[in-house]
Write a protein that holds these residues in place. Structure first.
Motif, mmCIF file in Angstrom:
data_model
loop_
_atom_site.group_PDB
_atom_site.id
_atom_site.type_symbol
_atom_site.label_atom_id
_atom_site.label_comp_id
_atom_site.label_asym_id
_atom_site.label_seq_id
_atom_site.Cartn_x
_atom_site.Cartn_y
_atom_site.Cartn_z
ATOM 1 N N UNK A 1 0.840 -1.190 0.000
ATOM 2 C CA UNK A 1 0.000 0.000 0.000
ATOM 3 C C UNK A 1 0.872 1.235 0.000
ATOM 4 N N UNK A 2 0.415 2.248 -0.687
ATOM 5 C CA UNK A 2 1.137 3.508 -0.745
ATOM 6 C C UNK A 2 0.688 4.407 0.393
ATOM 7 N N UNK A 3 1.631 5.147 0.939
ATOM 8 C CA UNK A 3 1.324 6.087 2.007
ATOM 9 C C UNK A 3 1.044 7.444 1.372
ATOM 10 N N UNK A 4 -0.087 8.041 1.718
ATOM 11 C CA UNK A 4 -0.474 9.309 1.118
ATOM 12 C C UNK A 4 -0.725 10.356 2.197
ATOM 13 N N UNK A 5 -0.781 11.611 1.762
ATOM 14 C CA UNK A 5 -1.134 12.714 2.656
ATOM 15 C C UNK A 5 -2.449 13.305 2.156
ATOM 16 N N UNK A 6 -3.549 12.785 2.664
ATOM 17 C CA UNK A 6 -4.874 13.231 2.235
ATOM 18 C C UNK A 6 -5.716 13.563 3.458
ATOM 19 N N UNK A 7 -6.787 14.323 3.239
ATOM 20 C CA UNK A 7 -7.671 14.673 4.335
ATOM 21 C C UNK A 7 -8.345 13.431 4.897
ATOM 22 N N UNK A 8 -8.394 13.340 6.221
ATOM 23 C CA UNK A 8 -9.001 12.191 6.892
ATOM 24 C C UNK A 8 -9.988 12.707 7.937
ATOM 25 N N UNK A 9 -10.893 11.819 8.336
ATOM 26 C CA UNK A 9 -11.867 12.155 9.357
ATOM 27 C C UNK A 9 -11.276 11.870 10.739
ATOM 28 N N UNK A 10 -11.839 12.516 11.753
ATOM 29 C CA UNK A 10 -11.469 12.158 13.109
ATOM 30 C C UNK A 10 -10.798 13.274 13.886
ATOM 31 N N UNK A 11 -10.340 12.902 15.082
ATOM 32 C CA UNK A 11 -9.850 13.872 16.058
ATOM 33 C C UNK A 11 -8.437 14.362 15.791
ATOM 34 N N UNK A 12 -7.811 13.887 14.727
ATOM 35 C CA UNK A 12 -6.504 14.453 14.362
ATOM 36 C C UNK A 12 -6.649 15.851 13.773
ATOM 37 N N UNK A 13 -7.875 16.266 13.486
ATOM 38 C CA UNK A 13 -8.134 17.510 12.765
ATOM 39 C C UNK A 13 -7.472 18.717 13.424
ATOM 40 N N UNK A 14 -7.688 18.908 14.714
ATOM 41 C CA UNK A 14 -7.137 20.098 15.373
ATOM 42 C C UNK A 14 -5.612 20.088 15.345
ATOM 43 N N UNK A 15 -5.018 18.926 15.557
ATOM 44 C CA UNK A 15 -3.566 18.831 15.644
ATOM 45 C C UNK A 15 -2.926 19.104 14.278
ATOM 46 N N UNK A 16 -3.584 18.672 13.202
ATOM 47 C CA UNK A 16 -3.053 18.895 11.862
ATOM 48 C C UNK A 16 -3.258 20.339 11.424
ATOM 49 N N UNK A 17 -4.453 20.896 11.667
ATOM 50 C CA UNK A 17 -4.847 22.162 11.059
ATOM 51 C C UNK A 17 -4.653 23.388 11.937
ATOM 52 N N UNK A 18 -4.458 23.204 13.225
ATOM 53 C CA UNK A 18 -4.274 24.346 14.105
ATOM 54 C C UNK A 18 -2.911 24.347 14.798
ATOM 55 N N UNK A 19 -2.325 23.160 14.966
ATOM 56 C CA UNK A 19 -1.015 23.071 15.614
ATOM 57 C C UNK A 19 0.100 22.714 14.634
ATOM 58 N N UNK A 20 -0.246 22.260 13.428
ATOM 59 C CA UNK A 20 0.776 21.883 12.458
ATOM 60 C C UNK A 20 1.609 20.711 12.911
ATOM 61 N N UNK A 21 0.964 19.741 13.565
ATOM 62 C CA UNK A 21 1.667 18.575 14.106
ATOM 63 C C UNK A 21 1.655 17.441 13.068
ATOM 64 N N UNK A 22 2.792 16.795 12.791
ATOM 65 C CA UNK A 22 2.794 15.635 11.893
ATOM 66 C C UNK A 22 1.879 14.544 12.425
ATOM 67 N N UNK A 23 1.128 13.899 11.545
ATOM 68 C CA UNK A 23 0.146 12.899 11.959
ATOM 69 C C UNK A 23 0.257 11.664 11.074
#
Length: 789
Positions: free
Chosen positions: A548-570
């Motif tokens: 399987x290939x690893x991608x960087x795409x929008x996902x659902x769930x509670x990682x949202x704040x950490x990705x979009x407001x803190x800029x944390x790698x997920x």
């Protein structure tokens, strides 16, 4: 593996993980001596990296317009690891023994006698002490892989299944009660510091009666599932009927013409507006292709009054049977709607936001959609699915009635800490969620909670034997996820300043087994190599490794704040079904009622759960325990260049809209970002990869830079439903920057290029900010070394 542990002499038992001032001074002197020697060596100015990528993009004066995609490093070990494996590589940091001074005979004899006496005395003491005292544990560095393997082998499918079944025994109680039981369960595994964090938030719950859709032509009344309104149906399926709704929708009744909007794209909207006035009409809208909140914002701006939302059967995997099921969606972008942008703590000002849109939104089943457009039940002919479409002839007038109630409820988060030894102020967060909305969302909350509990169980077995990670691992079970990730948003907003400084990465366990055919890993660009490497590590003993290939795409769930407001790698691993069409992205926004047997039907042996648990555990352990964070700066730069070139490839007509100045500048700054990332990845991370050359203060400085690699890519504003973090693409079908893609769509709709210019400026500033940040990281190391001379 790509990274190794710090020297054994830096981690001996009883020794402080942080060096004293004298030791730091000694380290500085040694490093000064090394660099002087290195700079004196001939040919240093012409040092060339054999493993470097040879495809040059060019400088700012003449940017390369080649649109061929740039492939990231093929080796999952990373760029600087391959450099060290180069047979021609000679370390410049080797230390020579100082020359001894001449001593007179008496001094030599005196020293020799003293050393001999001390040696004999030491042997005697050591002999008797060895019998009574256990030997100190050896350095963890050479045995990292062995330690990971010992922990992960304790994660077994049968254990996860038992925890899963125990969780389902919890009665349907309030969020606080279930959270308390999870807290007790985690504490019983030995997790020392487990807390229950409560917030009072505004929820939008079903009213006392179900929402209805009425065909005015025939007078027929239907519930969202497609069943006719009658007393028997209402009593038989009361719970499903009540919870088929859109949380935070507008309330009331609307009678209007039904307009087929298909997927609600800009092209669909332009087509419909050309033939009819859409003001106060009701859109028949398919879920998929783009985020729901984005599509609803387009419809609201166009003047629609209501929306009937459904999933086309052709977009669902063939194995699923959800055509007669209505579902629940949330129209909340994240957090408590009454406290937008700040935490719902005591004393906070509460805004009166009873609904988050002017539209009356109602999810319906595909069965009801077919009845509304007067199609027969069977739309599959000769193994070919026919997408649903409203006939062009004849108007459909419907009446939509939506009743829901907004009220304040307490939601709870369970937060557990496993403190690190060397860097306890750096956090690796691993998150699941608990207690979906009654039966909605299925039992996947129990799947994610069972996996994280099994990982805690395996981890604490090793901790009880004396091992600990270097960084603190924070285990989180979030509440209020189905209403818009409320629990994670409120906790993160409450601790925002601490998290901005301390969080290293977020590992997500949202909906880990939503299918059983394909492993779907998603990771930030900086973590893609680690995710790929973890898959290889965990399938060594299996006959067939999941490809399987690893991608960087929008996902659902509670990682949202950490990705979009803190800029944390997920990073997130999950299993899903093979998609049947390109339209099936963003279907996970719908929460279907799934019975308790559904998860066990998908994974009866719980082997998929075990795989996800081990992949998640492997990534968490590496991020929490490697001396140098396993993040790849060069892959971020390559992702930026590929996304930028893909965006410009589909929008070269920008050159004819008066924006010819912005395009060369974008390409130039992206080229500089890549050049700086190459230098940073090689010059700074290469010596840190060798334990013999590693200075603790240098490692800490390097990790501080790596930790904040992705923060520069947060744009100030993004359309509803789209990520603020531009490193994430919209889905697997697109490789462009989402904000630029949306700006092009906006240009088509409004015949104005102002949005494009604004989006280009946002992207330009983000890339330039990252380039400046990388360059500042290099300058810090150069200045530090120069100051020691």
């Amino acid at each position: 593996m790509a990274y190794h542990k710090v020297n054994a002499d830096q981690r001996a038992q009883g020794h402080s993980p942080y060096l004293d001032n004298d030791e730091l001074q000694a380290t500085a002197l040694e490093l000064e001596w090394d660099m002087e020697k290195e700079l004196e060596e001939p040919g240093f100015d012409h040092f060339r990296l054999d493993g470097a990528v040879q495809h040059h993009v060019g400088n700012s004066q003449s940017p390369d317009l080649d649109l061929e995609p740039i492939q990231p490093s093929s080796s999952p070990k990373g760029r600087f690891q391959r450099l060290q494996e180069d047979p021609d590589y000679i370390s410049h940091y080797t230390r020579q023994a100082p020359k001894s001074n001449r001593c007179n005979l008496f001094q030599i004899l005196k020293v020799f006698c003293t050393a001999l006496i001390l040696f004999i005395f030491g042997v005697v003491i050591g002999y008797y002490a060895r019998k009574k005292c256990p030997s100190p544990p050896a350095s963890q560095e050479p045995n990292n892989l062995h330690i990971y393997h010992e922990i992960l082998k304790e994660i077994k499918a049968e254990n996860i299944q038992q925890i899963y079944r125990d969780l389902l025994q919890f009665p349907r109680e309030d969020d606080v009660d279930i959270a308390m039981k999870i807290l007790v369960q985690w504490s019983s595994q030995g997790l020392e510091d487990v807390q229950l964090v409560n917030y009072s938030v505004l929820l939008d719950l079903p009213g006392s009666s179900s929402n209805t859709v009425t065909l005015k032509n025939s007078g027929e009344c239907f519930y969202p599932s497609g069943q006719q309104c009658n007393r028997e149906t209402k009593m038989l399926h009361r719970q499903d009927l009540l919870y088929s709704y859109a949380a935070y929708s507008a309330k009331g009744t609307l009678e209007a013409e039904l307009v087929d909007m298909q997927y609600g794209t800009v092209e669909d909207l332009i087509r419909i507006q050309a033939i009819t006035n859409v003001t106060k009409k009701i859109a028949l809208l398919k879920l998929g292709q783009s985020p729901l909140l984005y599509k609803l914002s387009l419809l609201e701006d166009a003047g629609f009054g209501g929306v009937l939302l459904y999933i086309d059967p052709c977009d669902l995997p063939k194995a699923t049977d959800l055509a007669d099921k209505a579902f629940m969606v949330s129209l909340n972008g994240g957090g408590d709607p009454s406290t937008p942008g700040y935490a719902s703590i005591d004393g906070s000002y509460r805004q009166k936001r009873l609904n988050l849109t002017k539209l009356l939104v109602q999810p319906i089943s595909a069965v009801l959609a077919k009845k509304l457009i007067s199609l027969p039940e069977d739309t599959v002919q000769k193994d070919r699915c026919i997408p649903l479409q409203l006939p062009a002839t004849g108007k459909k007038i419907i009446s939509l009635n939506i009743q829901s109630v907004t009220t304040y409820k307490t939601i709870s988060n369970v937060i557990g800490y496993l403190k690190g030894t060397l860097f306890p102020d750096r956090y690796v967060i691993i998150g699941s969620h608990h207690h979906g909305l009654n039966t909605y969302g299925g039992q996947e909350w129990a799947s994610s909670t069972a996996i994280i509990t099994a990982f805690i169980q395996a981890l604490m077995l090793k901790v009880k034997r004396g091992w600990r990670p270097d960084r603190t691992i924070v285990f989180c079970s979030w509440g209020g996820t189905s209403f818009g990730n409320i629990g994670s948003y409120e906790w993160a907003e409450d601790l925002k300043r601490v998290l901005q400084r301390n969080v290293v990465a977020y590992v997500s366990l949202h909906n880990p087994v939503r299918g059983n055919s394909t492993l779907h890993p998603v990771a930030s660009p900086s973590l893609q190599q680690l995710a790929a490497e973890s898959q290889s590590f965990n399938c060594v003993e299996k006959t067939k490794c999941p490809g399987s290939n690893v991608s960087s795409v929008q996902i659902q769930g509670d990682s949202d704040y950490f990705i979009n407001h803190l800029g944390v790698p997920a990073v997130q691993f999950s299993y899903e079904d093979i998609k049947t069409s390109e339209s099936s992205s963003f279907l996970s926004e719908a929460l279907f009622p799934v019975h308790t047997t559904k998860t066990e039907e998908l994974d009866p042996s719980f082997s998929l759960h075990e795989t996800v648990a081990k992949l998640t555990g492997q990534v968490t352990l590496q991020i929490a325990s490697e001396p140098v964070l396993p993040f790849n700066a060069l892959d971020i730069a390559l992702e930026v260049q590929n996304s930028l070139k893909a965006s410009l490839a589909i929008g070269f007509f920008l050159l004819f809209l008066g924006d010819e100045v912005g395009v060369p500048q974008l390409l130039a700054v992206a080229s500089r970002l890549r050049d700086t990332a190459e230098l940073f990845q090689s010059d700074e991370m290469r010596p840190a990869n060798d334990p013999k050359e590693r200075a603790p203060i240098r490692v800490r400085m390097l990790n501080d830079v790596l930790q904040s690699l992705e923060k520069s890519f947060l744009v100030h504003r993004a359309p509803p439903g789209l990520y603020r973090n531009i490193l994430y693409r919209l889905d697997e079908r697109t490789s462009q920057f989402s904000v630029l893609l949306e700006a092009l769509e906006h240009c088509k709709l409004h015949q104005s290029n102002e949005t494009i210019q604004a989006a280009l400026s946002e992207v330009l500033n983000s890339i330039n900010s990252a380039q400046v940040y990388f360059k500042a990281g290099l300058d810090v190391f150069e200045t530090t070394l120069a100051g020691k001379k």
